[in-house]
Design an enzyme around this catalytic site. Structure first.
Site, PDB file in Angstrom:
ATOM      1  CB  CYS A  29       3.697   6.332 -13.704  1.00  0.00           C
ATOM      2  SG  CYS A  29       4.896   5.425 -14.667  1.00  0.00           S
ATOM      3  CG  HIS A  57     -13.450 -16.194  10.687  1.00  0.00           C
ATOM      4  ND1 HIS A  57     -14.550 -16.332   9.868  1.00  0.00           N
ATOM      5  CD2 HIS A  57     -12.454 -16.865  10.091  1.00  0.00           C
ATOM      6  CE1 HIS A  57     -14.228 -17.075   8.838  1.00  0.00           C
ATOM      7  NE2 HIS A  57     -12.952 -17.419   8.953  1.00  0.00           N
TER       8      HIS A  57
HETATM    9  C1  PEP Z   1       6.397   0.271 -12.865  1.00  0.00           C
HETATM   10  O1  PEP Z   1       7.215  -0.588 -13.171  1.00  0.00           O
HETATM   11  O2  PEP Z   1       6.462   0.929 -11.808  1.00  0.00           O
HETATM   12  C2  PEP Z   1       5.280   0.583 -13.783  1.00  0.00           C
HETATM   13  C3  PEP Z   1       4.521   1.643 -13.609  1.00  0.00           C
HETATM   14  O3  PEP Z   1       5.056  -0.314 -14.779  1.00  0.00           O
HETATM   15  P1  PEP Z   1       4.283  -1.710 -14.582  1.00  0.00           P
HETATM   16  O4  PEP Z   1       3.783  -1.739 -13.154  1.00  0.00           O
HETATM   17  O5  PEP Z   1       3.209  -1.727 -15.576  1.00  0.00           O
HETATM   18  O6  PEP Z   1       5.393  -2.679 -14.823  1.00  0.00           O
END
Ligand code: PEP
Ligand code: MG
Length: 755
Positions: free
Chosen positions: A700, A394
């Protein structure tokens, strides 16, 4: 349908069978050795509440202040009693007993079963609450079975479950529970297996094993043997054989689950043979392939045969794997490091529930073992130490979930340490030191950079949301910022942007934006910093002072956000552009502008015109869009014609919109798949078209922090990837590996051709 056979459900049936039940069905169908049985569906529980008329009373009991330990305990008691004291309607009872009788007939006589709760919300892949609800072993006969089912239903209202549900914004009324009834494996040995390291995510299998039933490991009663195995070669990398004094068995006379002493000759003996370890890892690899995610697997061995009892996703992998240095003193105690991190604090020993209120923020809580009712205090503690337990007890599970450093199995912390002592604990190594020790902290990526900078052709950038993280991000050696989310700066301002405009203080708002972006642009200069215009959903804006006027939307993820918002309240977009203009005038030629949530070229056209109107020279400034909708991907050729220099895949949204999976909806999160062929196909198509047109490509979204996906993207010809700060080092390695493979393969091909 109140009951269903386990073999008749699959992983899509979480709503009916709960996480545990659906997983078991999936595994049976994929040929894994899972004991047979049936599921009392979530609907049966709902029917029970409805038909017996206790629904309202139950939810009234749960309306409490969860930070008050006394109220929490009282609610648990009352809710459980209510369920125990309510009769199960005859039709539901009959279905349960019919299935039990059929199971007994098939197995050649009245069988012992394990009765386990299988929650439909908590056991979902992204929440590590699994194991909070109870399990009842060695249940035999109709009366015991019905009793155990009720106990499982009642366990949905344990103090810890109530606490977590509120903390994680689960609605009590929506949380459901199914119950798994499964033929009992009378284990001679049992335990758990992590198919990847549960804290660091390292690609090794970890097996913990003990004699007898696995309950002894999960409850923390026994410190298990611990094996670390290379998942590919099956080589045992590390072995810790502990003294196993107790074991949990089925009492041959009463059938009850009892603890007995382990015979002397077995106490220090290895509880698993090398062949069993190999077979377990093999099964673990298979399970991980099924779920495509590291798993925490419970297993048991009866008469030499391995059974898989359950499997769930490991949700506690901490990619912020911190490498810490600086502790040079001798430890006063050593246990098992269960949750990494180094902290110093004042010791508070928990001898009984009454001591819980003594734990204050920053204290180190020391207990024999923790239990669900201790969670609120554990949340206040900065570190946790226990006498008993292994990696799955736990204390270990909860502290990893809370991100709190934790040491388990120290054997005597409650005796050696005194209330008020100051100690320092290292939750990675499992060591406890006297006094407060200053430690030097280096992130894993800093260590990598210092030791071996890797140069890659594909740029490896970093994502930033909070300007104050810029320095730390720059230290990773990243080739720039692939995404600076400015909405985080905006959402933490003292008031809503509209309020700045209404009060005639627009310049102040612009200056706030300039300040935040400049901090990042400075930290990275002259490396590129891709700044995205605002993309926050209405519910987040509404929470700001002055945000009361924001529309209330049923699904903000599909709502008024990103560029569509800025194109309707144009003044906001203009102010953002004014901030960019100021930065360009100040000489920040490393700043690029990125437009979010594009779904049609006309949006780009309109935004571009406004940028020009605000005096931004698009011949000098780099600009581009986020590819986050299937529409943007499919229309990429038309979008390129609008004159963009750059695209970046926002995979979080691209996956959500391609697969129809609301990224904020935990009911469907198990289907969220970064490697879905439709998503990969869209990405590949966009990269191909952009490469043909000379438009730079990057990623990204979260997938850009996943080395496995990144390797694929490099193969597709992406020009840059952008990861979270803690992922830069691993991503860079993955990029380098892939690039070398590509070079090698093409060299081999040309040798073949020439020769
Ligand atoms: C995404 O959509 O992958 C992105 C980087 O933008 P957010 O997560 O800010 O929507
Ligand atoms: Mg997005």
């Amino acid at each position: 349908m109140d009951t269903v056979w386990i073999k008749d459900v699959g992983k899509k049936d979480i709503g009916i069978a709960g996480g545990k039940g659906a997983n078991l069905g999936e595994m049976i169908n994929k040929g894994l050795p899972v004991p047979p049985g049936f599921i009392i569906t979530a609907k049966a529980f709902r029917n029970f509440l409805k038909e017996s008329g206790i629904e309202k009373k139950l939810f009234d009991i749960l309306m409490i202040d969860i930070d008050d330990d006394a109220q929490l305990k009282d609610a648990e008691k009352k809710a459980k009693q209510l369920i125990f004291n309510t009769k199960i309607p005859e039709n539901i009872k009959k279905e349960i007993l019919d299935k039990y009788r059929t199971l007994c007939n098939e197995e050649g006589g009245e069988v012992f079963v394990a009765v386990r709760s299988s929650a439909t919300a908590e056991d979902l892949p992204d929440a590590s609450f699994a194991g909070q609800q109870d399990t009842f072993l060695n249940i035999k006969g109709e009366e015991q079975l019905i009793d155990a089912v009720k106990k499982c239903w009642a366990s949905l209202y344990g103090a810890r479950a109530i606490f977590y549900r509120v903390k994680k914004n689960f609605d009590h009324e929506k949380v459901n529970i199914a119950v798994v009834v499964q033929k009992m494996v009378n284990a001679e040995k049992a335990g758990v297996m992590f198919t990847s390291h549960p804290s660091s995510g390292e690609n090794v299998a970890i097996i913990e094993s003990i004699w007898g039933l696995g309950e002894a490991v999960v409850s923390g009663m026994v410190s298990p043997d611990n094996f670390v195995i290379d998942k590919e070669t099956y080589r045992i990398i590390d072995k810790k054989i502990s003294e196993k004094t107790k074991m949990c068995i089925k009492d041959p006379k009463t059938g009850d689950t009892i603890y007995i002493d382990v015979p002397q000759d077995k106490r220090n003996a290895e509880s698993l043979t090398d062949d069993e370890i190999k077979e377990l890892v093999n099964l673990g690899n298979k399970i991980e392939r099924i779920y495509r995610f590291p798993q925490d697997v419970e297993w048991a061995i009866e008469n030499g045969k391995i059974f898989i009892l359950q499997s769930r996703a490991i949700t506690t992998i901490n990619n912020n794997n911190i490498v810490k240095e600086g502790i040079s003193k001798e430890p006063i105690l050593i246990g098992t490091g269960a949750s990494p991190g180094i902290v110093s604090g004042r010791v508070v020993i928990i001898n009984s529930i009454k001591d819980l209120n003594k734990v204050e923020k920053g204290d180190i809580m020391v207990a024999k073992m923790t239990s669900p009712d201790m969670v609120p205090a554990m949340e206040r503690a900065s570190g946790i130490v226990t006498d008993e337990g292994g990696m799955t007890c736990h204390a270990a599970i909860v502290s990893r979930e809370l991100g709190t450093p934790c040491i388990v199995g120290s054997k005597k912390a409650t005796k050696v340490l005194k209330n008020g002592d100051t100690i320092t604990i290292d939750g990675a190594k499992g060591t406890i030191y006297k006094g407060r020790i200053d430690t030097k902290t280096e992130t894993k990526e800093e260590v990598v950079i210092k030791n071996k900078p890797i140069i890659t052709a594909t740029e490896v950038k970093v994502n930033i949301s909070i300007p104050s993280a810029a320095e730390r991000a720059a230290k990773t050696g990243a080739d720039g910022v692939g995404l600076l989310r400015i909405e985080h700066m905006v959402l933490t301002l003292p008031m809503h942007p509209q309020k700045y405009i209404d009060e005639g203080r627009s310049e102040e708002y612009v200056d706030e934006l300039v300040k935040g972006i400049k901090t990042v642009a400075d930290a990275f200069y002259p490396k590129p910093v891709w700044v995205r215009t605002i993309d926050a959903p209405t519910d987040e804006f509404r929470a700001m002072p002055g945000g009361e006027g924001e529309p209330i939307e049923a699904n903000p993820m599909l709502g008024w956000r990103g560029i569509r918002r800025d194109l309707t309240i144009k003044e906001h977009f203009r102010l953002e552009m004014r901030a960019f203009k100021k930065l360009f005038n100040m000489g920040y030629d490393n700043v690029g502008i990125m437009l979010p949530l594009i779904q049609h070229p006309y949006e780009i056209r309109e935004a571009k015109q406004m940028m020009i109107d605000e005096g931004i020279d698009l011949n000098k400034v780099e600009w581009g869009i986020m590819v986050e909708t299937p529409a943007a991907a499919i229309l990429i050729e038309d979008i390129i014609k609008e004159g963009i220099d750059y695209i970046s895949f926002g995979t979080n949204d691209l996956i959500q919109y391609t697969l129809a999976i609301d990224r904020n909806n935990e009911n469907v999160s198990y289907m969220y798949d970064e490697e879905h062929p439709a998503v990969l196909k869209l990405i590949k198509y966009v990269i191909d078209k952009c490469n043909e047109a000379g438009v730079k490509t990057s990623v990204c979204g979260q997938a850009g922090s996943n080395p496995k996906i990144v390797e694929k993207l490099v193969e597709y010809g992406i020009k840059s990837v952008s990861s979270n700060i803690d992922g830069v080092a691993d991503v860079r390695e993955a990029v380098a590996r892939k690039e070398r493979q590509i070079i090698l393969e093409s060299a081999l091909k040309s040798i073949k051709k020439d020769g």
